[in-house]
Design a protein around this motif. Structure first.
Motif, PDB file in Angstrom:
ATOM      1  N   LEU A  30       0.818  -1.209   0.000  1.00 51.06           N
ATOM      2  CA  LEU A  30       0.000   0.000   0.000  1.00 51.06           C
ATOM      3  C   LEU A  30       0.855   1.264   0.000  1.00 51.06           C
ATOM      4  O   LEU A  30       0.525   2.240  -0.660  1.00 51.06           O
ATOM      5  CB  LEU A  30      -0.948  -0.007   1.194  1.00 51.06           C
ATOM      6  CG  LEU A  30      -2.062  -1.053   1.153  1.00 51.06           C
ATOM      7  CD1 LEU A  30      -2.841  -1.060   2.456  1.00 51.06           C
ATOM      8  CD2 LEU A  30      -2.981  -0.821  -0.027  1.00 51.06           C
ATOM      9  N   LEU A  31       1.976   1.245   0.733  1.00 48.33           N
ATOM     10  CA  LEU A  31       2.881   2.395   0.714  1.00 48.33           C
ATOM     11  C   LEU A  31       3.462   2.619  -0.672  1.00 48.33           C
ATOM     12  O   LEU A  31       3.542   3.748  -1.143  1.00 48.33           O
ATOM     13  CB  LEU A  31       4.004   2.199   1.733  1.00 48.33           C
ATOM     14  CG  LEU A  31       3.694   2.560   3.171  1.00 48.33           C
ATOM     15  CD1 LEU A  31       4.826   2.125   4.087  1.00 48.33           C
ATOM     16  CD2 LEU A  31       3.449   4.051   3.296  1.00 48.33           C
ATOM     17  N   VAL A  32       3.866   1.556  -1.323  1.00 51.00           N
ATOM     18  CA  VAL A  32       4.419   1.666  -2.680  1.00 51.00           C
ATOM     19  C   VAL A  32       3.354   2.180  -3.635  1.00 51.00           C
ATOM     20  O   VAL A  32       3.606   3.058  -4.462  1.00 51.00           O
ATOM     21  CB  VAL A  32       4.993   0.309  -3.143  1.00 51.00           C
ATOM     22  CG1 VAL A  32       5.332   0.327  -4.618  1.00 51.00           C
ATOM     23  CG2 VAL A  32       6.219  -0.045  -2.316  1.00 51.00           C
ATOM     24  N   ALA A  33       2.139   1.667  -3.521  1.00 53.32           N
ATOM     25  CA  ALA A  33       1.052   2.108  -4.398  1.00 53.32           C
ATOM     26  C   ALA A  33       0.707   3.566  -4.152  1.00 53.32           C
ATOM     27  O   ALA A  33       0.376   4.301  -5.086  1.00 53.32           O
ATOM     28  CB  ALA A  33      -0.174   1.235  -4.186  1.00 53.32           C
ATOM     29  N   ALA A  34       0.795   4.017  -2.905  1.00 55.74           N
ATOM     30  CA  ALA A  34       0.464   5.407  -2.581  1.00 55.74           C
ATOM     31  C   ALA A  34       1.516   6.379  -3.115  1.00 55.74           C
ATOM     32  O   ALA A  34       1.238   7.555  -3.296  1.00 55.74           O
ATOM     33  CB  ALA A  34       0.326   5.575  -1.077  1.00 55.74           C
ATOM     34  N   LEU A  92      -3.189   5.099  10.997  1.00 61.96           N
ATOM     35  CA  LEU A  92      -1.841   5.078  10.417  1.00 61.96           C
ATOM     36  C   LEU A  92      -1.791   6.041   9.240  1.00 61.96           C
ATOM     37  O   LEU A  92      -2.637   5.980   8.351  1.00 61.96           O
ATOM     38  CB  LEU A  92      -1.473   3.673   9.949  1.00 61.96           C
ATOM     39  CG  LEU A  92      -1.301   2.619  11.040  1.00 61.96           C
ATOM     40  CD1 LEU A  92      -1.056   1.255  10.427  1.00 61.96           C
ATOM     41  CD2 LEU A  92      -0.146   2.991  11.948  1.00 61.96           C
ATOM     42  N   PRO A  93      -0.808   6.954   9.216  1.00 63.30           N
ATOM     43  CA  PRO A  93      -0.753   7.917   8.120  1.00 63.30           C
ATOM     44  C   PRO A  93      -0.508   7.226   6.784  1.00 63.30           C
ATOM     45  O   PRO A  93       0.166   6.218   6.693  1.00 63.30           O
ATOM     46  CB  PRO A  93       0.414   8.832   8.491  1.00 63.30           C
ATOM     47  CG  PRO A  93       1.139   8.155   9.586  1.00 63.30           C
ATOM     48  CD  PRO A  93       0.262   7.102  10.165  1.00 63.30           C
ATOM     49  N   ALA A  98      -5.549   3.683   2.646  1.00 67.09           N
ATOM     50  CA  ALA A  98      -5.165   3.067   1.375  1.00 67.09           C
ATOM     51  C   ALA A  98      -5.844   1.721   1.177  1.00 67.09           C
ATOM     52  O   ALA A  98      -6.181   1.363   0.055  1.00 67.09           O
ATOM     53  CB  ALA A  98      -3.653   2.916   1.296  1.00 67.09           C
ATOM     54  N   ASP A  99      -6.073   0.968   2.250  1.00 70.01           N
ATOM     55  CA  ASP A  99      -6.738  -0.319   2.082  1.00 70.01           C
ATOM     56  C   ASP A  99      -8.173  -0.125   1.607  1.00 70.01           C
ATOM     57  O   ASP A  99      -8.657  -0.872   0.763  1.00 70.01           O
ATOM     58  CB  ASP A  99      -6.683  -1.153   3.363  1.00 70.01           C
ATOM     59  CG  ASP A  99      -7.464  -0.557   4.509  1.00 70.01           C
ATOM     60  OD1 ASP A  99      -7.488   0.686   4.641  1.00 70.01           O
ATOM     61  OD2 ASP A  99      -8.069  -1.335   5.273  1.00 70.01           O
ATOM     62  N   ASP A 100      -8.846   0.932   2.101  1.00 71.18           N
ATOM     63  CA  ASP A 100     -10.207   1.206   1.632  1.00 71.18           C
ATOM     64  C   ASP A 100     -10.204   1.554   0.146  1.00 71.18           C
ATOM     65  O   ASP A 100     -11.024   1.047  -0.620  1.00 71.18           O
ATOM     66  CB  ASP A 100     -10.828   2.361   2.427  1.00 71.18           C
ATOM     67  CG  ASP A 100     -11.066   2.000   3.880  1.00 71.18           C
ATOM     68  OD1 ASP A 100     -11.124   0.800   4.192  1.00 71.18           O
ATOM     69  OD2 ASP A 100     -11.187   2.924   4.709  1.00 71.18           O
TER      70      ASP A 100
END
Length: 144
Positions: A30-34, A92-93, A98-100
């Motif tokens: 999710l961090l990479v995708a964001a 979590l920032p 991001a999961d939603d």
């Protein structure tokens, strides 16, 4: 009887460790995708679209012209969004929401593939720019 109990503890710890590892991989993904490039829909942009997307999902879920399986997916998505418990906690920032966004994108992509892009366009309650952003979010081709 120490042997069987010990093996159950090892099994339980192994399963728990595997789940923690899978959860950590989800957060990294999710961090990479964001942090993708500017041509992708940003997480903030996706969150701004959330009210229109929720209305879209609800409208699609009550559309009697759509197959029952698609409507069930949409109701399950609405239920997931309403639940206070998420895969990744919202406090979590960056990755909290991001999961939603990821779950919404995956469900809308499957709905668009099964029901057609016309169903999304027919029920979209927002602006044309918002619809274009949703099309990018679910990785559909450019608008006609």
């Amino acid at each position: 009887m120490v042997g069987p109990v010990s093996s159950w503890w090892q099994l339980g710890l192994s399963i728990a460790g595997g789940l923690v590892l899978a959860w950590a991989l989800l957060i990294v993904t999710l961090l990479v995708a964001a942090r993708r490039g500017p041509d992708q829909v940003t997480l903030q942009g996706a969150l701004r679209l959330l009210p229109d997307v929720v209305r879209l999902v609800r409208r699609l879920a009550v559309d009697p012209d759509l197959p029952r399986g698609i409507r069930w997916r949409l109701w399950l998505l609405l239920g997931y969004l309403l639940l206070p418990v998420d895969l990744v906690p919202d406090f979590l920032p960056v990755v909290g929401y991001a999961d939603d966004a990821l779950v919404i994108a995956l469900v809308l992509r499957s709905v668009a593939r099964a029901a057609g892009v016309d169903a999304l366009e027919r029920h979209w309650p927002g602006t044309p720019e918002g619809l274009a952003a949703v099309r990018r979010l679910v990785r559909l081709d450019a608008p006609r």
